[in-house]
Write a protein that holds these residues in place. Structure first.
Motif, mmCIF file in Angstrom:
data_model
loop_
_atom_site.group_PDB
_atom_site.id
_atom_site.type_symbol
_atom_site.label_atom_id
_atom_site.label_comp_id
_atom_site.label_asym_id
_atom_site.label_seq_id
_atom_site.Cartn_x
_atom_site.Cartn_y
_atom_site.Cartn_z
ATOM 1 N N VAL A 1 0.855 -1.185 0.000
ATOM 2 C CA VAL A 1 0.000 0.000 0.000
ATOM 3 C C VAL A 1 0.894 1.239 0.000
ATOM 4 O O VAL A 1 1.870 1.303 0.751
ATOM 5 N N VAL A 2 0.589 2.190 -0.870
ATOM 6 C CA VAL A 2 1.280 3.479 -0.866
ATOM 7 C C VAL A 2 0.231 4.566 -0.654
ATOM 8 O O VAL A 2 -0.729 4.682 -1.428
ATOM 9 N N MET A 3 0.404 5.334 0.416
ATOM 10 C CA MET A 3 -0.515 6.430 0.740
ATOM 11 C C MET A 3 0.251 7.742 0.774
ATOM 12 O O MET A 3 1.409 7.785 1.183
ATOM 13 N N PHE A 4 -0.419 8.801 0.369
ATOM 14 C CA PHE A 4 0.144 10.147 0.476
ATOM 15 C C PHE A 4 -0.757 10.977 1.382
ATOM 16 O O PHE A 4 -1.987 10.872 1.305
ATOM 17 N N VAL A 5 -0.162 11.789 2.230
ATOM 18 C CA VAL A 5 -0.940 12.721 3.025
ATOM 19 C C VAL A 5 -0.738 14.106 2.407
ATOM 20 O O VAL A 5 0.387 14.522 2.106
ATOM 21 N N CYS B 1 -10.079 28.655 0.965
ATOM 22 C CA CYS B 1 -9.413 28.405 2.246
ATOM 23 C C CYS B 1 -10.396 27.877 3.284
ATOM 24 O O CYS B 1 -10.084 26.966 4.049
ATOM 25 N N SER B 2 -11.597 28.458 3.314
ATOM 26 C CA SER B 2 -12.599 28.021 4.290
ATOM 27 C C SER B 2 -13.077 26.603 4.002
ATOM 28 O O SER B 2 -13.405 25.845 4.919
ATOM 29 N N GLU B 3 -13.081 26.209 2.721
ATOM 30 C CA GLU B 3 -13.533 24.863 2.355
ATOM 31 C C GLU B 3 -12.548 23.788 2.794
ATOM 32 O O GLU B 3 -12.946 22.671 3.116
ATOM 33 N N VAL B 4 -11.268 24.117 2.793
ATOM 34 C CA VAL B 4 -10.259 23.106 3.133
ATOM 35 C C VAL B 4 -9.683 23.331 4.530
ATOM 36 O O VAL B 4 -8.747 22.633 4.928
ATOM 37 N N PHE B 5 -10.236 24.273 5.286
ATOM 38 C CA PHE B 5 -9.721 24.567 6.622
ATOM 39 C C PHE B 5 -9.834 23.337 7.516
ATOM 40 O O PHE B 5 -10.887 22.690 7.588
ATOM 41 N N ASN B 6 -8.732 22.995 8.199
ATOM 42 C CA ASN B 6 -8.679 21.845 9.112
ATOM 43 C C ASN B 6 -9.057 20.526 8.423
ATOM 44 O O ASN B 6 -9.696 19.659 9.015
ATOM 45 N N THR B 7 -8.676 20.388 7.169
ATOM 46 C CA THR B 7 -8.921 19.126 6.464
ATOM 47 C C THR B 7 -7.611 18.630 5.850
ATOM 48 O O THR B 7 -6.660 19.395 5.660
ATOM 49 N N ALA B 8 -7.586 17.353 5.566
ATOM 50 C CA ALA B 8 -6.439 16.728 4.896
ATOM 51 C C ALA B 8 -6.963 15.603 4.020
ATOM 52 O O ALA B 8 -8.110 15.173 4.156
ATOM 53 N N GLU B 9 -6.115 15.143 3.138
ATOM 54 C CA GLU B 9 -6.471 14.019 2.284
ATOM 55 C C GLU B 9 -5.452 12.906 2.469
ATOM 56 O O GLU B 9 -4.236 13.166 2.501
ATOM 57 N N ALA B 10 -5.946 11.675 2.597
ATOM 58 C CA ALA B 10 -5.096 10.496 2.527
ATOM 59 C C ALA B 10 -5.330 9.888 1.149
ATOM 60 O O ALA B 10 -6.390 9.329 0.887
ATOM 61 N N GLY C 1 -7.264 -3.809 -2.513
ATOM 62 C CA GLY C 1 -8.510 -3.077 -2.647
ATOM 63 C C GLY C 1 -8.380 -1.890 -3.576
ATOM 64 O O GLY C 1 -7.380 -1.727 -4.293
ATOM 65 N N PRO C 2 -9.361 -1.019 -3.533
ATOM 66 C CA PRO C 2 -9.385 0.110 -4.481
ATOM 67 C C PRO C 2 -8.436 1.223 -4.064
ATOM 68 O O PRO C 2 -8.036 1.337 -2.914
ATOM 69 N N VAL C 3 -8.086 2.036 -5.041
ATOM 70 C CA VAL C 3 -7.321 3.254 -4.766
ATOM 71 C C VAL C 3 -8.308 4.416 -4.727
ATOM 72 O O VAL C 3 -9.458 4.297 -5.114
ATOM 73 N N GLY C 4 -7.843 5.544 -4.263
ATOM 74 C CA GLY C 4 -8.724 6.706 -4.170
ATOM 75 C C GLY C 4 -8.286 7.609 -3.041
ATOM 76 O O GLY C 4 -7.231 7.426 -2.438
ATOM 77 N N SER C 5 -9.096 8.596 -2.758
ATOM 78 C CA SER C 5 -8.756 9.609 -1.763
ATOM 79 C C SER C 5 -9.758 9.579 -0.612
ATOM 80 O O SER C 5 -10.955 9.380 -0.823
ATOM 81 N N VAL C 6 -9.249 9.752 0.603
ATOM 82 C CA VAL C 6 -10.083 9.800 1.805
ATOM 83 C C VAL C 6 -9.853 11.145 2.483
ATOM 84 O O VAL C 6 -8.705 11.501 2.786
ATOM 85 N N ARG C 7 -10.908 11.896 2.700
ATOM 86 C CA ARG C 7 -10.782 13.189 3.379
ATOM 87 C C ARG C 7 -10.816 12.987 4.884
ATOM 88 O O ARG C 7 -11.614 12.203 5.416
ATOM 89 N N LEU C 8 -9.927 13.681 5.586
ATOM 90 C CA LEU C 8 -9.781 13.548 7.031
ATOM 91 C C LEU C 8 -9.835 14.916 7.687
ATOM 92 O O LEU C 8 -9.563 15.946 7.062
ATOM 93 N N PHE C 9 -10.190 14.922 8.958
ATOM 94 C CA PHE C 9 -10.114 16.136 9.775
ATOM 95 C C PHE C 9 -8.695 16.252 10.316
ATOM 96 O O PHE C 9 -8.089 15.265 10.727
#
Length: 505
Positions: free
Chosen positions: A420-424, A458-467, A475-483
């Protein structure tokens, strides 16, 4: 006045010479069994090698038998005569007559494996003696490039290599056995609350995408500096350790049913800094206030309560700098043997040194060796290994800063060896540093519109991250949004419904 030095050692005349442990008769009986019935090789060929024989001549006879068997030819005194005609050692023992004598002293094929195990055990004992002698000789030498701790790690590696040598637990297994193991894993996943087949990350959406962190998998978590790699890895390690639970089976054996006992190798941060991050998260106190001691009485009480809750956490931290990959394997094996180990986290890959004493052409080859060793560790201990990695600077030169597999730094083998390769990725980091300025000859209205768009983004992505899961074998690849809350270095689940009472279909 100095007293004359007297030696506590016995004189050479009093020393009783000891011969290394060996058994020529067992070697002869085993070789005789092979010469009489080549099927005996099937019983010992998987763990016994020519160099394991104490008598070099016996080793060469065994190697010749293996060579003939690999060619589907019969190995007996007649066929071996041609291969070993020029062997001076065999001629000194009697040549053809000695081969006939071996066949005459044959053990039965039923006893062949027992004799092979005895020969191998005596080989290990001789190797132990050699390791002990090397340890003594190395300790007496004062080499600037090799300190005492390095010598201990080298000795530990040799001992563990000996401990795992000759194991034949692998090999071919019937499909029905593998099928039963797969069904058992599926049953355990079904019983778990999160329906996971692996170790939980503590993050709902990430667990759903990955199915947990699977045993024997090498997982790479990569990102540019300040993206939160260490914070996410620390959160995952903490959540896995917090969820650790064992139950006792009817036969009295204990089994891990959830979470994992975690070993965290931190080559970048100290153990105290990692502990401070976890404390900040649990006590909800900014980590900089904890470091600077700017705490109110109420905050200090929260800190004490949080530390008491974390006291029994099954999380082990090793903050030794410039650690070698062989030392990681040695210490992981030791922890697995003494306490049981369910997961390894390494922060981070590029700070690891290659195998001690192994020459490499360049850093790319060294990284390749490190990733292969970490994958081997995951399979050997049957645990997930999560290794952090840096990304190359070419990410910064693109308009879209989201990482790609090609951005992995220093070696393509990271991508190849990883399951598995993940990017933050945190877009907030880049947006905050790209505040628009007014361009020459730009109208105020146009600038205000552009500035308002920037503020909205900026307000839309405030305090958010993507894995970003760029590779996953299971399993599948894709993006997961995180707080993400940078104040407490905390990752958590993101409410995808933005405060609505019920999720929309």
């Amino acid at each position: 006045m100095l007293k004359p030095v007297t030696s506590a050692l016995a004189s050479q005349d009093d020393v009783i010479p000891r011969t290394p442990p060996l058994n020529y008769e067992a070697e002869q009986a085993l070789l005789g069994a092979i010469l009489m019935n080549n099927r005996a090789l099937e019983r010992v060929g998987e763990f016994l090698q020519a160099e394991h024989f104490a008598d070099p001549v016996h080793g060469r006879i065994y190697a010749a038998c293996q060579l003939l068997a690999s060619r589907n030819q019969i190995a007996n005194p007649v066929t071996l005569k041609t291969f070993l005609a020029s062997d001076t050692g065999l001629q000194e023992l009697g040549g053809d007559a000695y081969l006939a004598q071996l066949a005459a002293s044959a053990a039965t094929i039923i006893n062949a494996e027992d004799y092979g195990r005895l020969v191998f055990d005596l080989h290990l004992r001789r190797e132990l003696i050699a390791v002990g002698e090397d340890m003594v000789n190395d300790a007496f030498e004062t080499d600037v490039d090799s300190d005492a701790k390095g010598q201990i790690e080298t000795a530990e590696k040799k001992l563990f290599d000996l401990a795992t040598a000759g194991q034949s637990d692998g090999g071919l297994k019937e499909f029905r056995h593998a099928l039963l193991e797969a069904i058992t894993q599926a049953e355990e996943a079904h019983k778990r609350e999160g329906k996971l087949s692996g170790v939980t990350t503590g993050l709902r959406d990430l667990d759903q995408k990955l199915g947990g962190l699977h045993s024997s998998d090498l997982l790479i978590l990569a990102g540019r500096p300040s993206m939160g790699k260490t914070a996410l890895a620390t959160n995952i390690a903490f959540n896995a350790a917090k969820a650790f639970r064992m139950e006792e089976l009817p036969d009295g054996e204990k089994k891990v049913v959830d979470g994992a006992l975690v070993a965290f190798f931190s080559l970048e941060m100290s153990a105290e800094q990692l502990a401070t991050r976890i404390l900040a998260d649990r006590a909800e106190i900014p980590s900089n206030k904890i470091r600077q001691g700017e705490l109110t009485h109420e905050e200090f009480e929260r800190l004490v309560i949080a530390s008491q809750e974390l006291h029994q956490l099954p999380l082990y931290i090793d903050d030794t700098p410039a650690l070698s990959v062989s030392a990681v394997r040695t210490r992981s094996r030791r922890l697995a043997r003494t306490h049981g180990l369910g997961m390894v986290v390494i922060d981070y890959l590029q700070l690891l040194a290659g195998t001690t004493g192994k020459r490499v052409e360049n850093r790319v080859q060294e990284i390749s060796d490190i990733t292969r060793s970490l994958k081997a560790l995951a399979k050997e201990l049957n645990i997930p290994v999560l290794a952090l990695s840096q990304l190359s600077r070419q990410v910064e030169s693109r308009e879209d800063k989201r990482p790609l597999l090609s951005d992995l730094r220093e070696s393509g083998s990271i991508e190849q060896d990883a399951d598995v390769v993940m990017f933050v990725f945190r877009e907030q980091y880049y947006l905050e540093r790209a505040e628009p300025g007014r361009r020459p000859e730009e109208s105020e209205e146009k600038f205000n519109t552009r500035y308002a768009d920037w503020q909205k983004r900026c307000s839309e992505v405030f305090n958010t991250a993507e894995a970003i899961i760029a590779k996953q074998r299971h399993g599948p690849v894709g993006s997961v949004r995180l707080f993400f809350d940078g104040q407490y270095t905390r990752f958590g689940d993101l409410d995808n419904w933005h405060g609505t009472e019920t999720p929309t279909e």
